[in-house]
Design a protein around this motif. Structure first.
Motif, PDB file in Angstrom:
ATOM      1  N   ALA A 628       1.168 -38.874  42.036  1.00  0.00           N
ATOM      2  CA  ALA A 628       1.122 -37.411  42.013  1.00  0.00           C
ATOM      3  C   ALA A 628       0.865 -36.870  40.612  1.00  0.00           C
ATOM      4  O   ALA A 628      -0.018 -36.032  40.400  1.00  0.00           O
ATOM      5  N   ILE A 629       1.651 -37.383  39.631  1.00  0.00           N
ATOM      6  CA  ILE A 629       1.582 -36.763  38.301  1.00  0.00           C
ATOM      7  C   ILE A 629       0.314 -37.133  37.543  1.00  0.00           C
ATOM      8  O   ILE A 629      -0.054 -36.450  36.586  1.00  0.00           O
ATOM      9  N   VAL A 630      -0.378 -38.222  37.950  1.00  0.00           N
ATOM     10  CA  VAL A 630      -1.600 -38.583  37.239  1.00  0.00           C
ATOM     11  C   VAL A 630      -2.693 -37.533  37.454  1.00  0.00           C
ATOM     12  O   VAL A 630      -3.593 -37.376  36.620  1.00  0.00           O
ATOM     13  N   ILE A 631      -2.605 -36.786  38.571  1.00  0.00           N
ATOM     14  CA  ILE A 631      -3.628 -35.762  38.855  1.00  0.00           C
ATOM     15  C   ILE A 631      -3.603 -34.648  37.813  1.00  0.00           C
ATOM     16  O   ILE A 631      -4.630 -34.364  37.176  1.00  0.00           O
ATOM     17  N   PRO A 632      -2.461 -33.968  37.566  1.00  0.00           N
ATOM     18  CA  PRO A 632      -2.471 -32.924  36.529  1.00  0.00           C
ATOM     19  C   PRO A 632      -2.736 -33.473  35.132  1.00  0.00           C
ATOM     20  O   PRO A 632      -3.278 -32.763  34.280  1.00  0.00           O
ATOM     21  N   LEU A 633      -2.357 -34.740  34.885  1.00  0.00           N
ATOM     22  CA  LEU A 633      -2.630 -35.317  33.574  1.00  0.00           C
ATOM     23  C   LEU A 633      -4.124 -35.451  33.308  1.00  0.00           C
ATOM     24  O   LEU A 633      -4.568 -35.400  32.152  1.00  0.00           O
ATOM     25  N   LEU A 634      -4.910 -35.614  34.377  1.00  0.00           N
ATOM     26  CA  LEU A 634      -6.354 -35.802  34.226  1.00  0.00           C
ATOM     27  C   LEU A 634      -7.144 -34.503  34.359  1.00  0.00           C
ATOM     28  O   LEU A 634      -8.364 -34.505  34.189  1.00  0.00           O
ATOM     29  N   ILE A 635      -6.481 -33.393  34.684  1.00  0.00           N
ATOM     30  CA  ILE A 635      -7.191 -32.112  34.832  1.00  0.00           C
ATOM     31  C   ILE A 635      -7.938 -31.718  33.552  1.00  0.00           C
ATOM     32  O   ILE A 635      -9.107 -31.313  33.615  1.00  0.00           O
ATOM     33  N   PRO A 636      -7.333 -31.832  32.344  1.00  0.00           N
ATOM     34  CA  PRO A 636      -8.100 -31.476  31.132  1.00  0.00           C
ATOM     35  C   PRO A 636      -9.372 -32.287  30.974  1.00  0.00           C
ATOM     36  O   PRO A 636     -10.411 -31.761  30.567  1.00  0.00           O
ATOM     37  N   LEU A 637      -9.324 -33.577  31.316  1.00  0.00           N
ATOM     38  CA  LEU A 637     -10.526 -34.413  31.220  1.00  0.00           C
ATOM     39  C   LEU A 637     -11.575 -33.963  32.227  1.00  0.00           C
ATOM     40  O   LEU A 637     -12.772 -33.908  31.914  1.00  0.00           O
ATOM     41  N   ALA A 638     -11.132 -33.609  33.444  1.00  0.00           N
ATOM     42  CA  ALA A 638     -12.080 -33.135  34.467  1.00  0.00           C
ATOM     43  C   ALA A 638     -12.735 -31.831  34.043  1.00  0.00           C
ATOM     44  O   ALA A 638     -13.923 -31.605  34.300  1.00  0.00           O
ATOM     45  N   LEU A 639     -11.977 -30.954  33.372  1.00  0.00           N
ATOM     46  CA  LEU A 639     -12.521 -29.657  32.960  1.00  0.00           C
ATOM     47  C   LEU A 639     -13.421 -29.780  31.735  1.00  0.00           C
ATOM     48  O   LEU A 639     -14.473 -29.139  31.661  1.00  0.00           O
ATOM     49  N   ARG A 640     -13.013 -30.592  30.764  1.00  0.00           N
ATOM     50  CA  ARG A 640     -13.803 -30.747  29.539  1.00  0.00           C
ATOM     51  C   ARG A 640     -14.981 -31.685  29.742  1.00  0.00           C
ATOM     52  O   ARG A 640     -16.037 -31.515  29.158  1.00  0.00           O
ATOM     53  N   GLY A 641     -14.774 -32.710  30.556  1.00  0.00           N
ATOM     54  CA  GLY A 641     -15.798 -33.722  30.753  1.00  0.00           C
ATOM     55  C   GLY A 641     -15.660 -34.844  29.744  1.00  0.00           C
ATOM     56  O   GLY A 641     -15.132 -34.659  28.643  1.00  0.00           O
ATOM     57  N   VAL A 642     -16.140 -36.014  30.124  1.00  0.00           N
ATOM     58  CA  VAL A 642     -16.156 -37.158  29.220  1.00  0.00           C
ATOM     59  C   VAL A 642     -17.144 -36.877  28.094  1.00  0.00           C
ATOM     60  O   VAL A 642     -18.249 -36.378  28.335  1.00  0.00           O
ATOM     61  N   LYS A 643     -16.761 -37.175  26.864  1.00  0.00           N
ATOM     62  CA  LYS A 643     -17.644 -36.913  25.729  1.00  0.00           C
ATOM     63  C   LYS A 643     -18.929 -37.723  25.854  1.00  0.00           C
ATOM     64  O   LYS A 643     -18.900 -38.918  26.101  1.00  0.00           O
ATOM     65  N   TYR A 644     -20.051 -37.017  25.704  1.00  0.00           N
ATOM     66  CA  TYR A 644     -21.344 -37.690  25.825  1.00  0.00           C
ATOM     67  C   TYR A 644     -21.895 -38.039  24.444  1.00  0.00           C
ATOM     68  O   TYR A 644     -21.927 -37.200  23.542  1.00  0.00           O
ATOM     69  N   THR A 645     -22.313 -39.291  24.297  1.00  0.00           N
ATOM     70  CA  THR A 645     -23.040 -39.720  23.101  1.00  0.00           C
ATOM     71  C   THR A 645     -24.280 -40.463  23.558  1.00  0.00           C
ATOM     72  O   THR A 645     -24.205 -41.282  24.488  1.00  0.00           O
ATOM     73  N   PRO A 646     -25.451 -40.164  22.962  1.00  0.00           N
ATOM     74  CA  PRO A 646     -26.688 -40.827  23.393  1.00  0.00           C
ATOM     75  C   PRO A 646     -26.587 -42.344  23.248  1.00  0.00           C
ATOM     76  O   PRO A 646     -26.343 -42.854  22.157  1.00  0.00           O
ATOM     77  N   LYS A 647     -26.742 -43.054  24.346  1.00  0.00           N
ATOM     78  CA  LYS A 647     -26.731 -44.515  24.326  1.00  0.00           C
ATOM     79  C   LYS A 647     -27.394 -45.015  25.603  1.00  0.00           C
ATOM     80  O   LYS A 647     -27.636 -44.252  26.532  1.00  0.00           O
TER      81      LYS A 647
END
Length: 684
Positions: A628-647
């Motif tokens: 249950a608690i892993v869901i709210p912990l990952l909300i900031p990542l879902a909103l910001r997105g994984v950092k993209y670097t050209p590769k």
């Protein structure tokens, strides 16, 4: 106005909590197939707990699991509600701009006599007059005049923009403010159908936008859920059989089986899937880009070919007169005087720039020709010339023409004159530099050349180099001749160009690239770009462009900055990478939860109890709480997105597996063990 804001706000958090409870209703719960199964399991357990309370068979484990399953649903609803809320907040800020203003309706162009009416009473085709200090009352096209307009309320940029009749800078948006001069605007949209209203609808419509990949992933996740459901149901008789073989009456409560099912299915990614898609569109809004669908954002992540219209996209849109090159034996001031005379009735930006350059270089002022017998020769596509005839006593005393090299050459040939090789050579040199040579002739004599130069927007070369590093080829499309096109392409730093392009040729090139398997983006601003914008996988229309172009594209750049595609591509790739990363993390989580719950259900496989959890009850409850608690912990990542670097895709996949795959396995081991220790400590 649409610029970045903090990730969390108190007001939005409060509203999202309320919406989280509302989404517990069945009509919302069944919009997500995986979470719908969690909802059904929770409902079954709810009735079981109620029955046990009624029959005095109360179980703390059952009640605890029920509470955490309800929290799992609420956390999933919160993730979606918060992502939707951020999009709605953008729409609400736009709605504040949608006000009824007074419009100065006129009966004809250039008339200063107007009738003041409410903007809500305007009709398509009406002409309104706006001057310095006025708000533009509606969406429309400028049919006369030129003015600076403050569009900061729309784009967030403080620099005013030029709006004028003709060309691709004629579109104006209701709610923006005229800072100088005046405009006559033809209404193109009714109240409620303006560009602003459409933007609001696009942002609010992000709530239920689903892309093909998202739908496909949803099917995969539901299939996994279905298989796990069969697995759990199959384990029930197996566990009872094993219990009988061991001589024990072994019947686990239904809450344990529901807990096992919920912990093994991919609840984490299912809970965040909608938030990832919505936040991708919302992140674009923060860059002043409006996406009409989630599909467009997703497609942007796979773009490998970019086609850009030259005029208004790569260049500022208007060619400007830069130099007068006089013919042999002709004074430069004489050339400037004739060029200005032939441009006095020319309302195009090019014509006005010739008048301005004459003033700047030789202090030649506009003449009052009302007292003279003057015939203006308007530009036509057939002759590709314009000019002026000045008469005295009914006889033409001066006949001046300006136009392209070919058209002027034909004109003076018809009068018995000829074009000198020197003029041709100079015209070729100007074209090779990327400028446009405009010849000026009086009678059968060529007086010289006016050099018109396209102004390439600053910083594009560096931005195109960045796109190249991202694996995206840039192709400039222009109607210019090949020499001019090659020079501008070199100055802008594009990889390829198409000269003398027609709308049909643009479409052909896009289809050629798509037939090779390429994903094509098109950036344009003119009506002639509309077919190509509609055909491309990602069509980005400039906000300064025509209404037709804006309607044809599936994205609209409010800043009208072609290099914005870098941000668009990065956000598209972020969306795909974020979805892949959280899917990997979610599935990897199941491995750890497997080692927590299975040993608790089947004590005979105690060797699998690697975490050495305190008891079967604390093991099951710890896994449910972590789930249950892993869901709210990952909300900031879902909103910001994984950092993209050209590769490269291979290195990106390796990083994804290492960080989110391995992390998805290890993190639950530590998390579940920590929760188990806390629960065991509380019980003791």
């Amino acid at each position: 106005m649409l610029k970045n804001s903090s990730l969390f706000s108190r007001e939005l958090l409060f509203r999202s909590v309320i919406y989280s409870f509302q989404k517990l209703l069945p009509k919302y719960a069944f919009s997500n197939a995986v979470m719908a199964t969690v909802w059904l399991g929770t409902l079954i357990l709810f009735f079981q707990v109620c029955y046990n309370l009624f029959t005095n068979k109360h179980s703390n484990l059952d009640l605890s699991i029920l509470v955490w399953l309800i929290l799992t649903l609420l956390f999933a609803n919160f993730a979606e509600s918060y992502a939707e809320g951020r999009g709605k907040a953008r729409a609400d800020s736009l709605k504040k701009m949608r006000i009824s203003t007074q419009a100065k309706k006129v009966s004809k162009i250039e008339s200063k006599e107007y009738t003041a009416i409410s903007s809500s009473d305007l009709k398509i085709g009406d002409i309104v007059f706006v001057e310095a200090g006025d708000l533009i009352p509606c969406d429309g096209d400028v049919v006369f005049g030129i003015a600076t307009v403050d569009e900061s309320a729309m784009t967030g940029e403080s620099a005013p923009v030029i709006r004028e009749s003709g060309g691709d800078r004629s579109a104006v948006t209701g709610g923006t403010k005229v800072l100088s001069d005046f405009l006559y605007v033809k209404v193109t949209a009714l109240p409620g159908e303006s560009f602003l209203d459409k933007m609001i609808a696009m942002i609010e419509g992000a709530v239920r936008q689903k892309t093909p990949n998202e739908i496909a992933l949803g099917i995969v996740l539901f299939t996994l859920t279905f298989l796990f459901a069969i697995t759990v149901v199959s384990l029930i008789p197996i566990s009872e059989f094993v219990g009988r073989q061991m001589g024990e009456k072994w019947s686990l409560p239904i809450s344990v089986w529901i807990a096992l099912f919920v912990c093994l299915i991919p609840t984490t990614i299912s809970a965040l899937l909608s938030a990832i898609g919505i936040s991708g569109m919302e992140r674009l809004v923060r860059y002043n880009v409006i996406a009409k669908s989630g599909k467009a954002v997703e497609a942007a992540g796979d773009i490998d070919v970019l086609l850009l219209d030259k005029t208004g996209t790569i260049t500022l849109g208007n060619r400007e007169a830069k130099n007068f090159i006089a013919a042999d034996g002709v004074n430069e001031e004489t050339l400037a005087d004739a060029a200005q005379l032939s441009s006095l009735s020319d309302e195009t930006p090019e014509g006005r720039s010739i008048v301005v350059l004459s003033k700047q270089k030789f202090a030649i002022r506009e003449r009052n020709l009302n007292a003279l017998d003057v015939t203006w020769i308007p530009f036509s596509a057939a002759t590709r010339m314009s000019g002026i005839d000045i008469k005295e006593s009914g006889q033409i005393v001066r006949s001046i023409r300006k136009g392209s090299l070919d058209s002027i050459e034909k004109y003076i040939d018809s009068l018995g004159g000829s074009l000198s090789p020197n003029i041709k050579q100079r015209a070729d040199e100007i074209a090779k530099k990327g400028s446009t040579p405009i010849l000026v002739a009086e009678g059968d004599q060529v007086l010289g050349i006016v050099e018109l130069k396209d102004i390439v927007k600053g910083g594009l070369k560096e931005r195109f180099a960045t796109l190249r590093r991202m694996g995206i080829r840039t192709v400039m499309i222009t109607g210019d001749n090949p020499l001019t096109a090659a020079a501008i392409a070199a100055e802008a730093g594009v990889d390829d160009f198409i000269a003398e392009a027609t709308p049909e040729r643009k479409m052909e090139r896009i289809r050629e690239e798509q037939s090779k398997g390429s994903m094509v983006a098109m950036i344009g601003d003119g009506t002639n770009d509309a077919p190509a914008l509609a055909q491309s996988d990602v069509g980005v229309a400039m906000n300064t462009g025509t209404q037709t172009a804006r309607e044809a594209g599936n994205m609209i750049d409010l800043d009208s900055n072609p290099s914005k595609l870098i941000e668009i591509v990065e956000i598209g790739k972020q969306l795909l990478m974020t979805r892949g990363a959280l899917t990997t993390f979610s599935i990897a989580n199941d491995v750890a939860k497997y080692f927590a719950i299975i040993p608790a259900i089947f004590p005979m496989v105690g060797a699998l109890n690697l975490m050495k959890l305190a008891s079967p009850e604390t093991a099951i409850l710890s896994a449910v709480i972590f789930n249950a608690i892993v869901i709210p912990l990952l909300i900031p990542l879902a909103l910001r997105g994984v950092k993209y670097t050209p590769k490269s895709p291979d290195s990106a996949l390796l990083r994804n597996v290492f960080v989110y795959g391995l992390g998805g396995i290890l993190f639950p081991f530590f998390g579940i063990k920590l929760i188990d220790m806390i629960i065991a400590g509380v019980i003791v």
